[in-house]
Design a protein around this motif. Structure first.
Motif, PDB file in Angstrom:
ATOM      1  N   SER A   1      53.001  54.747  43.100  1.00 24.52           N
ATOM      2  CA  SER A   1      54.329  54.203  43.329  1.00 24.52           C
ATOM      3  C   SER A   1      54.545  52.951  42.488  1.00 24.52           C
ATOM      4  O   SER A   1      53.631  52.432  41.834  1.00 24.52           O
ATOM      5  N   HIS A   2      55.744  52.452  42.539  1.00 19.89           N
ATOM      6  CA  HIS A   2      56.041  51.171  41.898  1.00 19.89           C
ATOM      7  C   HIS A   2      55.123  50.091  42.446  1.00 19.89           C
ATOM      8  O   HIS A   2      54.512  49.320  41.691  1.00 19.89           O
ATOM      9  N   LEU A   3      55.000  50.027  43.777  1.00 18.78           N
ATOM     10  CA  LEU A   3      54.130  49.024  44.400  1.00 18.78           C
ATOM     11  C   LEU A   3      52.690  49.234  43.973  1.00 18.78           C
ATOM     12  O   LEU A   3      51.979  48.274  43.639  1.00 18.78           O
ATOM     13  N   GLY A   4      52.235  50.476  43.965  1.00 19.58           N
ATOM     14  CA  GLY A   4      50.863  50.752  43.573  1.00 19.58           C
ATOM     15  C   GLY A   4      50.561  50.317  42.162  1.00 19.58           C
ATOM     16  O   GLY A   4      49.482  49.797  41.860  1.00 19.58           O
ATOM     17  N   LEU A   5      51.529  50.521  41.279  1.00 19.26           N
ATOM     18  CA  LEU A   5      51.351  50.114  39.886  1.00 19.26           C
ATOM     19  C   LEU A   5      51.289  48.595  39.774  1.00 19.26           C
ATOM     20  O   LEU A   5      50.455  48.045  39.047  1.00 19.26           O
ATOM     21  N   LEU A   6      52.135  47.899  40.521  1.00 20.86           N
ATOM     22  CA  LEU A   6      52.121  46.433  40.490  1.00 20.86           C
ATOM     23  C   LEU A   6      50.828  45.883  41.076  1.00 20.86           C
ATOM     24  O   LEU A   6      50.313  44.854  40.618  1.00 20.86           O
ATOM     25  N   GLU A   7      50.311  46.539  42.090  1.00 19.34           N
ATOM     26  CA  GLU A   7      49.018  46.113  42.651  1.00 19.34           C
ATOM     27  C   GLU A   7      47.915  46.232  41.610  1.00 19.34           C
ATOM     28  O   GLU A   7      47.034  45.373  41.506  1.00 19.34           O
ATOM     29  N   GLU A   8      47.974  47.301  40.824  1.00 22.44           N
ATOM     30  CA  GLU A   8      46.994  47.467  39.756  1.00 22.44           C
ATOM     31  C   GLU A   8      47.154  46.379  38.696  1.00 22.44           C
ATOM     32  O   GLU A   8      46.173  45.800  38.227  1.00 22.44           O
ATOM     33  N   VAL A   9      48.390  46.084  38.322  1.00 28.10           N
ATOM     34  CA  VAL A   9      48.644  45.027  37.346  1.00 28.10           C
ATOM     35  C   VAL A   9      48.089  43.700  37.854  1.00 28.10           C
ATOM     36  O   VAL A   9      47.461  42.933  37.105  1.00 28.10           O
ATOM     37  N   LEU A  10      48.281  43.422  39.141  1.00 21.15           N
ATOM     38  CA  LEU A  10      47.833  42.162  39.732  1.00 21.15           C
ATOM     39  C   LEU A  10      46.309  42.084  39.812  1.00 21.15           C
ATOM     40  O   LEU A  10      45.692  41.120  39.342  1.00 21.15           O
ATOM     41  N   VAL A  11      45.692  43.109  40.413  1.00 17.85           N
ATOM     42  CA  VAL A  11      44.250  43.101  40.630  1.00 17.85           C
ATOM     43  C   VAL A  11      43.491  43.035  39.317  1.00 17.85           C
ATOM     44  O   VAL A  11      42.527  42.267  39.170  1.00 17.85           O
ATOM     45  N   MET A  12      43.916  43.821  38.357  1.00 20.39           N
ATOM     46  CA  MET A  12      43.204  43.856  37.085  1.00 20.39           C
ATOM     47  C   MET A  12      43.579  42.674  36.187  1.00 20.39           C
ATOM     48  O   MET A  12      42.723  42.090  35.516  1.00 20.39           O
ATOM     49  N   GLY A  13      44.858  42.309  36.178  1.00 20.30           N
ATOM     50  CA  GLY A  13      45.310  41.246  35.289  1.00 20.30           C
ATOM     51  C   GLY A  13      44.714  39.899  35.600  1.00 20.30           C
ATOM     52  O   GLY A  13      44.422  39.102  34.692  1.00 20.30           O
ATOM     53  N   LEU A  14      44.513  39.597  36.885  1.00 20.33           N
ATOM     54  CA  LEU A  14      43.968  38.295  37.248  1.00 20.33           C
ATOM     55  C   LEU A  14      42.471  38.182  36.966  1.00 20.33           C
ATOM     56  O   LEU A  14      41.906  37.102  37.081  1.00 20.33           O
ATOM     57  N   ARG A  15      41.846  39.283  36.587  1.00 21.94           N
ATOM     58  CA  ARG A  15      40.446  39.196  36.163  1.00 21.94           C
ATOM     59  C   ARG A  15      40.324  38.515  34.792  1.00 21.94           C
ATOM     60  O   ARG A  15      39.255  38.016  34.441  1.00 21.94           O
ATOM     61  N   MET A  16      41.401  38.518  34.024  1.00 23.52           N
ATOM     62  CA  MET A  16      41.372  37.905  32.694  1.00 23.52           C
ATOM     63  C   MET A  16      41.672  36.410  32.790  1.00 23.52           C
ATOM     64  O   MET A  16      42.474  35.983  33.630  1.00 23.52           O
ATOM     65  N   ASN A  17      41.053  35.632  31.919  1.00 24.82           N
ATOM     66  CA  ASN A  17      41.313  34.194  31.944  1.00 24.82           C
ATOM     67  C   ASN A  17      42.757  33.880  31.563  1.00 24.82           C
ATOM     68  O   ASN A  17      43.326  32.890  32.025  1.00 24.82           O
TER      69      ASN A  17
END
Length: 443
Positions: free
Chosen positions: A338-354
């Motif tokens: 879903s839209h929410l699921g995709l944003l959760e992925e963007v958040l969880v993975m994106g914040l791993r980067m400095n």
């Protein structure tokens, strides 16, 4: 690690909504490719990955199956450009170089490679692995990831590794000769009976011989593994959480002083030798997974799909081969995100980067609500800003140096805030959890 559980919980159980069509606008013409080689000579004591110890391997049949599944999934995704390729496992350095070449040739026939495409192969640093490095380069590999894990004899024995420190150093040296500036080493900490001093000495020894990329992984005791049982029975003893936290902090400082930039929670590079393939994961870009147990995320355009799907291939190699022969691929599970699921992925993975998540990157997935609107008004978020753990400014959302080490404890609050912001009325629950079990056929 805890983030994996969060990732699976929030991404794989996403309800489908019409807003999910945002994925149609994002990275739909390109993807990376992950190819899984499931076979090993032995199982390491700590490993719970999808791997098998066969009496023999039919290399010709395995090669043919990898090629066919690659061809089929490229067709289903309608991807026209592959940005990177990663051969993982298992022990992909046990594959024949001709298998690697065949998969790359299949990709080149059905899609374009990006300029200077990164092609990585994981290598077990045994004499057999070292002997094939030159042939792998001839097959098209231009980056190696060496599973060194440790340079301590006793630690390697406890981990069940089948190489010695000297063999690891020899493999690393050969890899650096063949692919200078494009060799990564995996190193583990929090090992049984490892002290802060021994870890520091070992890491400094690694830095004296390594290339320009280092991946650090804390030992995770996975239920069902031999090492887990040994620790449960008191036969082995691992450092406590306070000690491993100190080890991680120590490693970050040592690597920084050695000129390495920490560009992700576990990854450090100098001379800009970052992993293009892994950055694709952390930036929530599409990827196609082929081989037993491989995972993928892409929009199935040839099936008139508009939503990105989370896909998992059949685990067991023999069954996977049979299904590929019958259907052209062996996708066992498809879940629309879903839209929410995709944003959760963007958040969880994106914040791993400095560098975190830029406003532009977030807007590509969420044009209707920016980072300030979603997170900025939350009191919990503001407290993390005031404590210096989170930063939200003109550059986007990211963790501070201190916050990156605490990401696992920060993510639940952010995910809850995201869910509350985008939560739909109860009536939309009828669309939740739409899972596809049917197979697409090979043309």
């Amino acid at each position: 690690m805890p983030w994996r559980g969060l990732f699976q919980r929030y991404v794989l159980k996403s309800p489908v909504t019409e807003a999910g069509e945002v994925s149609r606008r994002t990275y739909t013409h390109e993807a990376s490719l992950y190819a899984h080689w499931p076979y090993c000579l032995k199982r390491c004591s700590y490993c719970n990955f999808n791997k098998y110890i066969p009496r023999s391997v039919d290399h010709a049949l395995m090669t043919q199956s990898l090629q066919r599944e690659t061809r089929t999934l490229l067709h289903i995704s309608q991807v026209s450009r592959i940005t990177s390729v990663f051969f993982g496992g298992g022990t992909p350095s046990l594959a024949q170089p001709s298998t690697i070449a065949a998969v790359l040739e299949t990709v080149s026939k059905h899609a374009q490679f990006s300029a200077n495409v990164e092609v990585t192969l994981e290598v077990n640093p045994t004499p057999a692995g070292k002997a094939r490095l030159r042939d792998f380069v001839a097959a098209g590999v231009n980056r190696f990831s060496i599973g060194m894990q440790s340079l301590n004899d006793s630690s390697l024995r406890v981990l069940g590794r089948d190489h010695s420190p000297q063999e690891a150093l020899q493999t690393l040296s050969e890899a650096r000769t063949l692919c200078p500036g494009r060799v990564s080493v995996d190193v583990m900490f929090g090992l049984p009976d490892q002290s802060e001093d021994s870890w520091q000495n070992e890491l400094e020894e690694v830095l004296s011989v390594c290339d320009d990329h280092v991946s650090l992984y804390q030992l995770t005791l996975e239920r069902g593994t031999h090492l887990f049982k040994q620790v449960q029975l008191g036969e082995e003893h691992v450092p406590g959480d306070d000690v491993t936290a100190t080890m991680y902090k120590m490693a970050r400082n040592i690597l920084r002083k050695a000129g390495f930039l920490q560009y992700e929670v576990s990854n450090f590079a100098r001379n800009n030798a970052v992993s293009t393939h892994n950055i694709g994961y952390w930036k929530a870009q599409q990827y196609i997974g082929v081989g037993p147990g491989a995972h993928g995320r892409f929009v199935p355009h040839s099936l008139q799909g508009v939503l990105r799907e989370a896909r998992t291939q059949t685990l067991e190699p023999d069954i996977w081969i049979r299904e590929v022969q019958q259907h052209g691929h062996a996708t066992r599970r498809r879940i629309q995100l879903s839209h929410l699921g995709l944003l959760e992925e963007v958040l969880v993975m994106g914040l791993r980067m400095n560098e975190g998540i830029s406003h532009q990157h977030w807007a590509e997935f969420s044009p209707e609500a920016n980072l300030h609107q979603v997170f900025g008004v939350s009191e919990d978020f503001q407290q993390l800003q005031q404590s210096g753990h989170l930063i939200l400014d003109d550059g986007g959302l990211r963790c501070s140096w201190e916050g990156l080490a605490l990401l696992d404890s920060i993510l639940p609050m952010l995910l809850l805030r995201l869910e509350m912001f985008f939560k739909k009325p109860a009536g939309s629950a009828a669309t939740a959890g739409r899972t596809h079990g049917q197979r697409e056929r090979d043309d």
